[in-house]
Design a protein around this motif. Structure first.
Motif, short mmCIF file in Angstrom:
data_model
loop_
_atom_site.label_atom_id
_atom_site.label_comp_id
_atom_site.label_asym_id
_atom_site.label_seq_id
_atom_site.Cartn_x
_atom_site.Cartn_y
_atom_site.Cartn_z
N TYR A 1 0.88 -1.32 -0.04
CA TYR A 1 -0.04 0.00 0.15
C TYR A 1 0.98 1.26 0.05
CZ TYR A 1 -4.09 -2.91 0.52
OH TYR A 1 -5.15 -3.89 0.31
N LYS A 2 2.08 1.18 0.68
CA LYS A 2 2.89 2.44 0.51
C LYS A 2 3.38 2.45 -1.07
CE LYS A 2 6.20 2.51 3.45
NZ LYS A 2 7.61 1.93 4.43
N LEU A 3 3.65 1.46 -1.82
CA LEU A 3 4.03 1.58 -3.12
C LEU A 3 2.91 1.92 -3.88
CD1 LEU A 3 5.88 -1.56 -3.75
CD2 LEU A 3 6.64 0.70 -3.80
N GLU A 4 1.42 1.77 -3.62
CA GLU A 4 0.19 2.10 -4.32
C GLU A 4 -0.03 3.42 -3.98
OE1 GLU A 4 -2.70 -0.51 -3.42
OE2 GLU A 4 -2.14 -2.19 -4.44
N GLN A 5 0.29 3.95 -2.99
CA GLN A 5 -0.16 5.28 -2.78
C GLN A 5 1.15 6.29 -2.67
OE1 GLN A 5 -2.48 6.08 0.99
NE2 GLN A 5 -3.53 3.93 0.66
N LYS A 6 2.33 5.65 -3.32
CA LYS A 6 3.45 6.42 -3.37
C LYS A 6 3.82 7.21 -2.13
CE LYS A 6 2.47 6.90 -8.23
NZ LYS A 6 2.36 7.92 -9.57
N LYS A 7 4.05 6.53 -1.11
CA LYS A 7 4.49 7.05 0.19
C LYS A 7 5.56 6.23 0.86
CE LYS A 7 -0.15 9.08 1.84
NZ LYS A 7 -0.95 9.20 2.98
N ASN A 8 6.28 6.99 1.56
CA ASN A 8 7.36 6.52 2.03
C ASN A 8 7.33 6.31 3.66
OD1 ASN A 8 9.16 6.79 0.06
ND2 ASN A 8 9.46 9.12 0.66
#
Length: 224
Positions: free
Chosen positions: A69-76
Motif C-alpha cells: 500500500y505504500k507503493l500504491e499510494q506512493k508514500k515513504n
C-alpha cells in the motif's frame, strides 16, 4: 493501538494480542501514521511461536501489506520498525531474519530483556554471542540500507562507554507514574508533577544510569 509521541502519530503492533487487519494497514498508510513498531524475534516460525505465541507468517503478511500500500499510494511512511529481542534460542536467527525479510523493513532495533522479567522462560545469550551477532547484523543492515540500533554497546570495554537506554526507556504508565529503565518510579504526572520538573529533580539518577554506575546496571542490564 495508536499512540502519540511528541506529536508524531505512531502505532504499536502487539503480535500476541489483537492482530492488525488489512483495513488497519490501509488506514495507517492513508492517514499519515509516521512509524509502525512491530516486535518480531525470530526467522523460524516455531521459534517465533515459542517466544510470542503467534503465527510468524501472519505477521510477515502485515509487512507485505504495508509495502504494497505504500507503493500504491506512493508514500515513504509509515516507517516500519522491527524490535528484535535477543534470547539464546533466537540469537542465531537475527541475520537470517534480516536476509529473508529485510526488504519490508526500514529499521531494526535489537535489545535484550531485563532479568526482572523472570516470567520469560528464556535465557539471555552470553556477551560474546551478543557482540558477534550485533556486529554482524549491523554490517548486514548497512549493506541492505536498513537503519540499525542496538541497546548493547559492542565496542571494547576499555573505552569509556555511555548507555543510551536510560533516555530511550523512560516510561509513563496509565497511572501517571514516570519510571526509569531501572524501574524506579521518579514521579507522577497525575499528582501535579511536570515532566520537566521530574527530570530536573532526578538528573543525577539519570546520569548514573547513562554512565552505568547504578546498581541496576551491574545486576540486571546487559548494557554494562
Amino acid at each position: 493501538g495508536i499512540a502519540c509521541s511528541y506529536g508524531v502519530p505512531q502505532i504499536g503492533f502487539v503480535t500476541n494480542g489483537t492482530m492488525i487487519t488489512e483495513e488497519d494497514v490501509i488506514t495507517c498508510v492513508s492517514k499519515g501514521v509516521n512509524i509502525v513498531h512491530i516486535s518480531i524475534d525470530a526467522s523460524n516460525p516455531e521459534t517465533y511461536r515459542r517466544i510470542r505465541g503467534a503465527d510468524l507468517e501472519r505477521v510477515i503478511d502485515v509487512l507485505r501489506q504495508f509495502k504494497k500500500y505504500k507503493l500504491e499510494q506512493k508514500k515513504n511512511i509509515p516507517q516500519i520498525n522491527v524490535n528484535y529481542t535477543l534470547f539464546t534460542i533466537n540469537s542465531e536467527e537475527l541475520l537470517p531474519f534480516i536476509k529473508k525479510y529485510g526488504e519490508f523493513i526500514d529499521c531494526i532495533r535489537v535489545g535484550l530483556y531485563m532479568k526482572r522479567h523472570e516470567e520469560l522462560p528464556f535465557d539471555r545469550p552470553d556477551p560474546d554471542t551478543v557482540r558477534r551477532v550485533i556486529d554482524d547484523a549491523r554490517r548486514l543492515c548497512e549493506s541492505e540500507n536498513i537503519e540499525f540500533h542496538a541497546a548493547y554497546e559492542t565496542k571494547s570495554a576499555t573505552r569509556k562507554r555511555l548507555c543510551p537506554v536510560p533516555l530511550s526507556y523512560i516510561n509513563i504508565n496509565s497511572r501517571g507514574e514516570v519510571r526509569l529503565c531501572s524501574q524506579e518510579v521518579i514521579g507522577n504526572l497525575l499528582e501535579g508533577d511536570s515532566y520537566i520538573e521530574i527530570g530536573k529533580r532526578n538528573l543525577s539518577k539519570i546520569k548514573d544510569l547513562i554512565h552505568m554506575k547504578n546498581q541496576h546496571c551491574q545486576a540486571h542490564c546487559y548494557s554494562s
